[in-house]
Design an enzyme around this catalytic site. Structure first.
Site, short mmCIF file in Angstrom:
data_model
loop_
_atom_site.label_atom_id
_atom_site.label_comp_id
_atom_site.label_asym_id
_atom_site.label_seq_id
_atom_site.Cartn_x
_atom_site.Cartn_y
_atom_site.Cartn_z
N LYS A 69 2.77 -6.46 8.59
CA LYS A 69 2.64 -5.18 7.87
C LYS A 69 3.83 -4.32 8.25
CE LYS A 69 -1.11 -3.31 6.54
NZ LYS A 69 -2.40 -2.63 6.33
N ASP B 289 -10.31 5.96 7.58
CA ASP B 289 -10.02 5.56 6.20
C ASP B 289 -10.84 4.34 5.81
OD1 ASP B 289 -8.80 5.76 3.74
OD2 ASP B 289 -7.01 4.65 4.31
N GLY C 124 0.83 -1.20 0.00
CA GLY C 124 0.00 0.00 0.00
C GLY C 124 0.86 1.24 0.00
#
Length: 749
Positions: free
Chosen positions: A41, A135, A21
């Site tokens: 992540k 988000d 991302g």
């Protein structure tokens, strides 16, 4: 970028890259301490160097790690290893909601409502823990193979929004709320707006605003009205469209105030798609209110923009709460408001939403009713606002409004005194009289109010404020109307009624409580039928089970035997069968067969094909090699083949005899006529045999009647064999008359 095989924190082995991302790269990894796969992540290097960002990132990620909900991706750890900052999360086998919509097209109504409830439930838990996502978009929502949703990246967006990031790192603006687009304060209602846009995309297959760049899309969220979903697809439920339109209001106070309220409406539509989820209170015509024109309201709004003034609760307070009930504002009793009139006003373009000059429209008839909910004299107001900063026309408008307010207050006082002292009767009340010889009685009648669709508390207050003195509530189960709201009244709206007449309102007690059936060990489809026939809606969850066979029910949530509202959701937890756990194959080389089988059993592996072969290096009875390499990870129960040594192979020596036979024809033989016999040029077959094997060769006799035959006989067990020699000429055995001299040479095979 991390490479497969790297180990983080002496625990997490990187297996492969699964996505990337704007801020991070996601890897699939193996947690060797807990023997499970996880998602890693990792922050991209450009963010690692910003210590402020890293600090905020860790704080927000650690806060989100405290969230526990079936629709939220679990965060297991937030840590760092040699400058690599990363989050360890639950790994979800599936795709994003964005990919799901791309692959399947727009969702069915049932699927869209179910997905919306799951996302809103995740937000509900997060908001209760004071965590705002900031988000919400389909790219941050994962759909697993069972159709269950998982919302990810909670708390991370807040850290991102606190830094100057590229537009790529901040994600798509197609789901951003107007207040976020302005750079203003965002709260729970910002998440609800983004969810509303996501719901829009689920049912239409598109986002409401498209533009050439991020700035143009952000401006559309601030200024533009989106095309209603039903203009694209008329089969979308009108009730679901209303939910989407309410969730995506430009002004936060006009949206759902909480995720819980959104879920309540979604469930009502799920149970009854034809229900009207918008409940508007009735207007009261005799309310002591003042009619304000559009110009007067514009003046107040412009004054607020020019200089801070005492807040106007009329303009800043939501017109209507989640279910249509009016709430008290600073001591003012709730009254029904002309909701349509107010909505017409607020649907006009907001002068603060555009930089262009705002030109007020001509005032319309009727106007907005303004409740006088605070006292403030003109001198205090002038002390607070600098005259030099106020437009003269604005000042005049404010003074006129203050004077008008004072006049209205005086009128209200007169009316109240008049009613108390009996000076006059007015409004919807009617007076009738009944006379007799002995007495005269005046019975006061009031036009009945409409309180259907209003909460019980608000309905009783409305009726008592109207003058009714005998209001009774009856609670009954009702699956169509939300608990606590009126669904029936014994006197119709507008009917003249004695003020002391018995007014009965029926209030929904919600759905009836029913016992959840025990469907453990039932087939999935059979359990669904039983629960639906019992009056429940069914959703699914899945888990591994050592005891329950695959595709059978492990349990229900809530558990069997408990009471739940009719129509409420019951989750069937269905077995995925036994969980496949990976184990390392042991090294079997050098083990006996029994030892090898025990070693495999200890690892919960099974013995495969066992074969034997000779070996010059491994002693008889021990494993030479195995079919699956040691150290390989395989599922429990996997069969492993191996080979057992039979020791060195015994060699058997054989020989081949090369036999040479010289033959010669007899001399002096005469034929029947007495002539000498000549063998020159004639053929002779020489046959050699040891009793078990025979070889022969045909030769031609020379002018002297001689020849040599050579034959080989193999597979002999010794180098001292006995042979017989036969000579055949013209089909006759002439061995006794011919001379023969053999010679034998042996060679080892």
């Amino acid at each position: 970028m991390l490479k497969p095989g790297m180990i983080l924190c002496d625990r997490y082995e990187i297996l492969e890259v699964v996505g990337a991302g704007g801020m991070s790269i996601v890897y699939k990894a193996k947690d060797h301490r807990l023997n499970r796969n996880v998602a890693i992540k990792m922050l991209k290097p450009e963010f690692v160097n910003d210590k402020t960002f890293v600090t905020k990132f860790r704080i927000e990620a650690q806060a989100s790690a405290g969230l526990a909900h079936p629709n939220i991706v679990n965060v297991y750890d937030v840590t760092e290893d040699d400058g690599i900052y990363f989050i360890v999360m639950e790994i979800v086998e599936g795709i994003t909601l964005k990919e799901y919509i791309h692959e399947n097209g727009r969702l069915t109504m049932d699927k869209a409502i179910d997905f919306s409830i799951q996302i809103a439930s995740a937000l509900e838990t997060a908001h209760e823990n004071h965590i705002i996502h900031r988000d919400i978009k389909p790219q941050n929502i994962l759909v697993n193979k069972n159709g269950n949703l998982k919302v990810t990246d909670f708390g991370i967006a807040k850290a991102a929004s606190s830094n100057t990031l590229t537009s790529g790192a901040m994600g798509s603006v197609h789901y951003i709320s107007p207040e976020q687009a302005r750079g203003g304060y965002s709260d729970e209602r910002s998440d609800i707006y983004s969810l509303g846009i996501t719901m829009y995309e689920m049912v239409t297959g598109r986002v409401p605003f498209e533009g050439d760049n991020n700035v143009s899309v952000a401006l559309m969220h601030i200024q533009n009205e989106m095309v209603s979903p039903r203009e694209y697809y008329p089969d979308i439920y009108a009730s679901f469209e209303k939910i989407i339109l309410k969730a995506t209001q430009k002004k936060p106070e006009r949206r759902y105030l909480t995720a819980s309220a959104l879920i309540a409406d979604l469930k009502r539509v799920q149970n009854n798609p034809n229900i009207d989820i918008v409940v508007a209170p009735s207007a009261i015509t005799n309310s002591p209110t003042q009619e304000w024109s559009k110009e007067e309201l514009d003046a107040v709004r412009n004054a607020a923009q020019a200089k801070p003034v005492t807040p106007n609760v009329f303009l800043n307070t939501p017109v209507q709460n989640e279910m249509g009930e009016m709430r008290p504002v600073q001591g003012i009793s709730p009254i029904p408001v002309n909701n349509q009139r107010i909505n017409q006003f607020f649907e006009e373009e907001d002068p603060w939403d555009d930089e262009e000059e705002y030109v007020p429209q001509q005032p319309r008839k009727g106007g907005i009713k303004k409740v006088q909910d605070y006292d403030e004299d003109e001198d205090d107001y002038n002390d607070y606002v600098d005259d030099g900063d106020i437009d003269p026309n604005l000042k005049k408008a404010v003074i006129v409004g203050a004077v008008a307010t004072a006049i209205i207050l005086a009128i209200v006082v007169m009316i109240v005194l008049g009613k108390v002292l009996g000076w006059f009767k007015f409004g919807d009340k009617k007076t009738t009289s009944a006379t007799s010889d002995t007495s005269s009685e005046v019975v006061e009648q009031i036009a009945m109010e409409d309180v259907i669709g209003i909460s019980e508390e608000a309905a009783i207050k409305i009726l008592k404020d109207a003058g009714f003195t005998n209001v009774q509530s009856v609670h009954e189960n009702n699956t169509e109307v939300q608990e606590g709201y009126v669904f029936e009244q014994n006197i119709a709206k507008g009917e003249p009624t004695n003020k002391d007449a018995e007014i009965i309102i029926k209030v929904s007690a919600g759905a009836e409580d029913k016992e959840i059936p025990d469907v453990k060990n039932y087939e999935d489809a059979q359990a669904v039928t039983i629960l639906q026939e019992a009056g429940f809606t069914v959703t699914h969850a899945y888990e591994y089970s050592e005891e329950i066979d695959k595709d059978k029910v492990v349990r229900t949530e809530p558990e069997a035997g408990t009471l739940a509202k009719e129509g409420s959701k019951v989750t069937l937890v269905v077995s995925n069968g036994k969980e496949e756990k990976n184990v390392e194959v042991p090294n079997l080389t050098g083990y006996t067969q029994a030892e090898a089988e025990n070693a495999l059993a200890a690892k919960k592996l099974s013995t495969g094909n066992v074969t034997h072969e000779h070996s010059d290096n491994v002693a008889e009875g021990y494993v030479i090699r195995q079919g699956t390499k040691s150290g390989t990870e395989v599922p429990e129960g996997t069969a492993v083949d191996f080979v057992i040594s039979d020791g060195p192979e015994e060699k058997v020596v054989t020989y081949t005899a090369d036999v040479k036979v010289d033959i010669s024809a007899p001399s002096g033989e005469l034929d029947a006529d007495g002539n000498p016999i000549s063998y020159a040029g004639r053929s002779a077959t020489v046959r050699v045999s040891n009793g078990s094997a025979t070889q022969e060769q045909t030769v031609t006799l020379n002018t002297e009647g001689k020849a040599t035959a050579n034959v080989s006989i193999g597979g002999l067990s010794s180098n001292n064999e006995s042979f017989t020699y036969t000579i055949i000429v013209d089909g006759a055995d002439v061995s006794n008359s011919f001379g023969k001299t053999p010679s034998i040479t042996y060679r080892e095979n």
